[in-house]
Write an enzyme that holds these catalytic residues in place. Structure first.
Site, PDB file in Angstrom:
ATOM      1  N   LYS A  84       0.855  -1.207   0.000  1.00  0.00           N
ATOM      2  CA  LYS A  84       0.000   0.000   0.000  1.00  0.00           C
ATOM      3  C   LYS A  84       0.885   1.248   0.000  1.00  0.00           C
ATOM      4  O   LYS A  84       1.830   1.357   0.785  1.00  0.00           O
ATOM      5  CB  LYS A  84      -0.877  -0.029   1.250  1.00  0.00           C
ATOM      6  CG  LYS A  84      -1.659   1.234   1.511  1.00  0.00           C
ATOM      7  CD  LYS A  84      -3.044   1.189   0.945  1.00  0.00           C
ATOM      8  CE  LYS A  84      -3.832   2.430   1.385  1.00  0.00           C
ATOM      9  NZ  LYS A  84      -5.087   2.567   0.652  1.00  0.00           N
ATOM     10  N   CYS A  98      -3.113   7.780  -8.663  1.00  0.00           N
ATOM     11  CA  CYS A  98      -4.338   7.983  -7.881  1.00  0.00           C
ATOM     12  C   CYS A  98      -5.109   9.207  -8.366  1.00  0.00           C
ATOM     13  O   CYS A  98      -4.573  10.307  -8.413  1.00  0.00           O
ATOM     14  CB  CYS A  98      -4.017   8.148  -6.408  1.00  0.00           C
ATOM     15  SG  CYS A  98      -4.101   6.590  -5.549  1.00  0.00           S
ATOM     16  N   LYS A 128       3.588   3.325 -12.166  1.00  0.00           N
ATOM     17  CA  LYS A 128       2.171   2.968 -12.286  1.00  0.00           C
ATOM     18  C   LYS A 128       1.421   4.107 -12.945  1.00  0.00           C
ATOM     19  O   LYS A 128       1.411   5.232 -12.445  1.00  0.00           O
ATOM     20  CB  LYS A 128       1.583   2.668 -10.906  1.00  0.00           C
ATOM     21  CG  LYS A 128       0.145   2.163 -10.971  1.00  0.00           C
ATOM     22  CD  LYS A 128      -0.285   1.545  -9.659  1.00  0.00           C
ATOM     23  CE  LYS A 128      -1.722   1.041  -9.713  1.00  0.00           C
ATOM     24  NZ  LYS A 128      -2.103   0.401  -8.440  1.00  0.00           N
TER      25      LYS A 128
END
Lengths: 434, 422
Positions: free
Chosen positions: B43, B132, B170
């Site tokens: 995480k 995100c 990512k």
């Protein structure tokens, strides 16, 4: 309206609900399984042609009110039909899931879910058209007349239902197996139907002079159903302990029956009333209950799915036998039976069936006779003959339900009553039958 | 094709847990490795944040529960010290499994510091969270980085400079074309990319309170969409990078992977590893047993010895529309022996397609396909509830293959149009 309240101690209250109501979550899960067929076979199998995929989709989206409205739009008796319809041989029997080797959609239980929700919430779906000034008499307050009167009322006509019994609802009130529906539910449906307005129910009124109705009303619908239990006409039939099955079921639904001390009971017949009676005797604790039928198991007219349950509940049967006499000393004790072949007794081949309670379920009297005297109305073995619209042939006279079809399901009566209402409406507007 | 990422970050199998709630703590990751997961992307670590309540939302389609999922949770809200201590413990207990540290910080100094601490703790690789779409991007991180190729390239180059372990970037799907962003990561020196992160979304609206979901008091914000519904978007982005001649980096596929079939699809489009989150959130770590067995059986039935034998195998077949053969022709066939007579194909064709499926005039419930008008669209096959009942079968129409360009430029004949009911 006023009526005698049902006794809370009546015998039928001991019967458990055969198919308990779905919770909302259960209903949605079952509804989501529906394939939503086009031109669905289940609809084609429903005498009232309810848009079944349509109401099931509404349940799946959480629109219970719309689901109920969809049902009632085709069948105002959708609440009782959800409980009493032999869905196994109607809508559910045609579900395409059978073709897939998977359990069919529980259409009856979904219909019950939606219609119960409507009753519980008090939703209303109908608005009467402006009054036409016409009034229709309906004889008998059973499903056929109720469906007919509701439709006529919606179309703006006033209705007067004449019922000779103290309670309205017909066999829904007095004859439905209590594990399917109790009398209080049937009466609640009557109230719900009448809540549309424009319909007056007069109970305790027997029509003896049908022709007189023509002077008072603009049209007449005959929905008198069937009469007393038929008798065999054999010696000993008047012994205590022998009852008509329809009469027995009415007693247990509206009053009390005592089976204390009954060790062995026999039900004569092979139809659905006989099967219901067998199941009710078993549920009420009679140790040995036997069906006595003049044919074999495959010949009985009672539904196989009902008889299968009866067997699981411990019922037995004596096939290919017909009573020739009832014997007993002060009360029935045994039935002298003849062996039958091709449903006819074989002379000389007799045996005894022990029974200290006997119910006769071999049919009911036809009630068409007084109407058959009117010119234009004809009877076929006691049934009132009608065309596809329920028209009898006498101007302004229509009929439907058991008195015309000989004894079918509630849903058939609902369909015939509604179809007749549409025909009466056309007649009152000066249409085809004017 | 680029080699699988597993060569750069070796793991016992290609199934990794994506950086998300299932990799929030050492206790969880240990249980995941016990269950059989090959790797875990921890995480995301960064400066302390505070999360809201509530955080997740789900979308259903009739019986299809959680076909889509979203969250408004940020990066880890646990102390960095605890995370690094637990990474070290996990690596000590599970040396063969990979722990990849997902990182999201702002300044160059912060990146240097957090990379050093992650590697000191024993991380086998780093995943730079440029994806995100909620919360962190408002502070200039997450997708705010992933949407700016220059920023992406610059931060990636810092990370690669500071790192002694492989660096993955990512990528966010919240861009019009993924390719420039993948190329930016490559220019920055990344050893591979993982994609997709979540898609900016509003999962639903509370129709009685008039507040979008998930609801935080009387307010709500956009979240990141994930779960089965995003798989097609993820597959497209994976394939777009996999087939780009200048890209050629290892890919770690993410987005709606719930079953081994989903994983195989990502692999066939170029993913050497796959990452799973939502399905684990919904059903737990135990699904990995079936993922591994299903993949193994798939490889066995196709005669594949190693992932290299099929990773990227479907990439050459993924083309521009203009390269497709306009003379290829299929028509629907309905198998009367398995048809259940629901006629969903009929109504779908009549109302939603090209009006070529009709009732059988003889009265049978099995519909009839008018092959002279059937355009071969697949809709009937898609709506049919019986597997294999409707098949799309090729028609030998005698026309040579022809793309639109070949037709325009070289005059190659096209077959007559169907379904126009002209």
């Amino acid at each position: 309206m006023t009526r005698d309240p049902l006794s809370p101690d009546r015998t039928e209250v001991v019967f458990a609900d055969a198919k308990p109501a779905y919770t909302p979550a259960q209903a949605v899960i079952e509804a989501e399984r529906c394939h939503q067929c086009h031109d669905a076979p289940c609809v084609a199998a429903c005498p009232t042609a309810i848009d079944i995929p349509g109401f099931i989709r509404r349940i799946a989206t959480g629109n219970a009110r719309g689901a109920a409205g969809t049902i009632f739009a085709s069948n105002v008796l959708g609440m009782s039909c959800a409980r009493v319809c032999p869905v196994e041989v109607l809508c559910v029997g045609r579900c395409v899931y059978h073709e897939q080797g998977l359990p069919p959609i529980a259409i009856g239980r979904l219909q019950r879910y939606a219609t119960d929700a409507a009753f519980a919430a008090g939703w209303t779906f109908f608005q009467r058209a402006p009054e036409t000034g016409r009034t229709v008499a309906l004889i008998g307050a059973g499903p056929a007349s109720l469906a007919c009167a509701h439709r006529l009322s919606v179309l703006g006509h006033r209705c007067v239902i004449l019922e000779k019994r103290p309670l309205p609802g017909g066999l829904n009130t007095t004859g439905v197996a209590p594990h399917k529906m109790r009398a209080d539910r049937a009466l609640a449906e009557v109230d719900w139907v009448l809540s549309v307005g424009g319909i007056e129910v007069r109970t305790g009124v027997e029509v003896t002079d049908p022709e007189a109705l023509e002077r008072e009303y603009d049209a007449v619908f005959v929905g008198v159903g069937l009469g007393e239990d038929a008798c065999l006409g054999v010696p000993g039939e008047d012994l205590p302990g022998i009852f008509g099955a329809v009469d027995f079921i009415e007693r247990l639904k509206l009053g009390t029956v005592s089976l204390a001390g009954v060790g062995s009971a026999a039900v004569i017949g092979g139809g659905n009333t006989a099967v219901d009676a067998v199941r009710e005797l078993r549920t009420l604790g009679v140790p040995r209950v036997r069906l006595v039928y003049r044919g074999g198991e495959s010949a009985m007219s009672g539904y196989a799915h009902e008889w299968d349950v009866a067997k699981k509940e411990g019922a037995e049967a004596v096939w290919n036998a017909v009573p020739v006499a009832f014997e007993g000393d002060g009360a029935v004790r045994r039935i002298r039976c003849a062996v039958t072949r091709d449903r006819r007794p074989v002379p000389g081949e007799e045996f005894f069936v022990e029974a200290d309670r006997v119910l006769l379920a071999i049919g009911q009297a036809k009630l068409g006779e007084i109407f058959g005297r009117l010119p234009g109305i004809s009877l076929d073995r006691g049934r009132v003959v009608v065309d596809a619209d329920g028209f009898t042939g006498r101007r302004g006279w229509y009929a439907g339900g058991d008195c015309a079809n000989g004894g079918k399901e509630v849903v058939n009566a609902a369909a015939e009553g509604r179809r007749a209402a549409d025909a009466i409406h056309r007649h009152l507007q000066g249409g085809r039958d004017a | 094709m680029p080699g699988p990422l597993t060569k750069k970050v070796p793991t016992p199998n290609p199934f990794w847990l994506a950086s998300a709630p299932p990799t929030n703590s050492g206790d969880q990751v240990k249980r995941a490795f016990d269950a059989g997961w090959g790797g875990a992307v921890w995480k995301a670590l960064g400066q302390p944040i505070q999360n809201v309540s509530s955080r997740f939302g789900s979308t259903n389609y009739f019986a299809g529960r959680h076909v889509g999922f979203n969250n408004i949770e940020l990066i880890t809200d646990r102390p960095l010290e605890a995370n690094f201590r637990e990474i070290a413990e996990v690596k000590r207990l599970y040396p063969k499994n990979a722990v990849i540290a997902s990182l999201m910080v702002e300044s160059r100094a912060e990146w240097r510091d957090i990379i050093r601490r992650a590697i000191d703790a024993g991380a086998d690789g780093l995943e730079l969270n440029f994806g995100c779409p909620h919360g962190m991007c408002e502070r200039g991180m997450g997708s705010a980085v992933g949407q700016e190729p220059k920023v992406n390239e610059e931060i990636t180059s810092w990370a690669v400079d500071y790192s002694t372990v492989p660096v993955l970037v990512k990528l966010t799907p919240n861009v019009s074309d993924i390719v420039p962003h993948g190329l930016a990561a490559k220019r920055g020196g990344a050893h591979g990319v993982s994609l997709i992160n979540t898609i900016k979304s509003v999962i639903g609206v509370d129709i009685d309170r008039f507040v979008p979901l998930p609801r935080v008091g009387d307010l709500a914000t956009n979240g990141g969409y994930c779960g089965a519904a995003v798989k097609p978007i993820a597959l497209h982005m994976v394939a777009a990078l996999a087939r780009h001649p200048d890209f050629r980096l290892p890919l770690s596929g993410i987005g709606g992977i719930a079953t081994w079939r989903d994983a195989v699809e990502f692999m066939l489009l170029g993913s050497g590893t796959v990452q799973v989150c939502t399905e684990v959130m919904l059903r737990g770590y135990g699904i990995v047993g079936d993922l591994i067995e299903g993949l193994t059986e798939y490889m066995r039935t196709h005669g594949f010895q190693r992932l290299d034998d099929f990773v990227g195998r479907a990439v050459p077949a993924f083309r521009e529309w203009g390269e497709l053969d306009l003379n290829y022709e299929v028509v629907a066939k309905i198998d009367a022996t398995t048809c259940i007579g629901c006629q969903r194909c009929l109504v779908a064709c009549m109302d939603g397609a090209h009006q070529c499926i009709h009732p059988d005039p003889s009265g049978s419930r099995v519909p009839v396909v008018d092959e002279s008008e059937c355009v071969g669209c697949n809709l009937c096959q898609i709506v049919c509830p019986v597997d294999g009942c409707v098949t799309m079968e090729q028609v030998a129409n005698g026309y040579a293959p022809a793309t639109w360009r070949e037709h325009e430029a070289a005059g190659v004949l096209l077959r007559p149009k169907k379904g126009s009911h002209g």
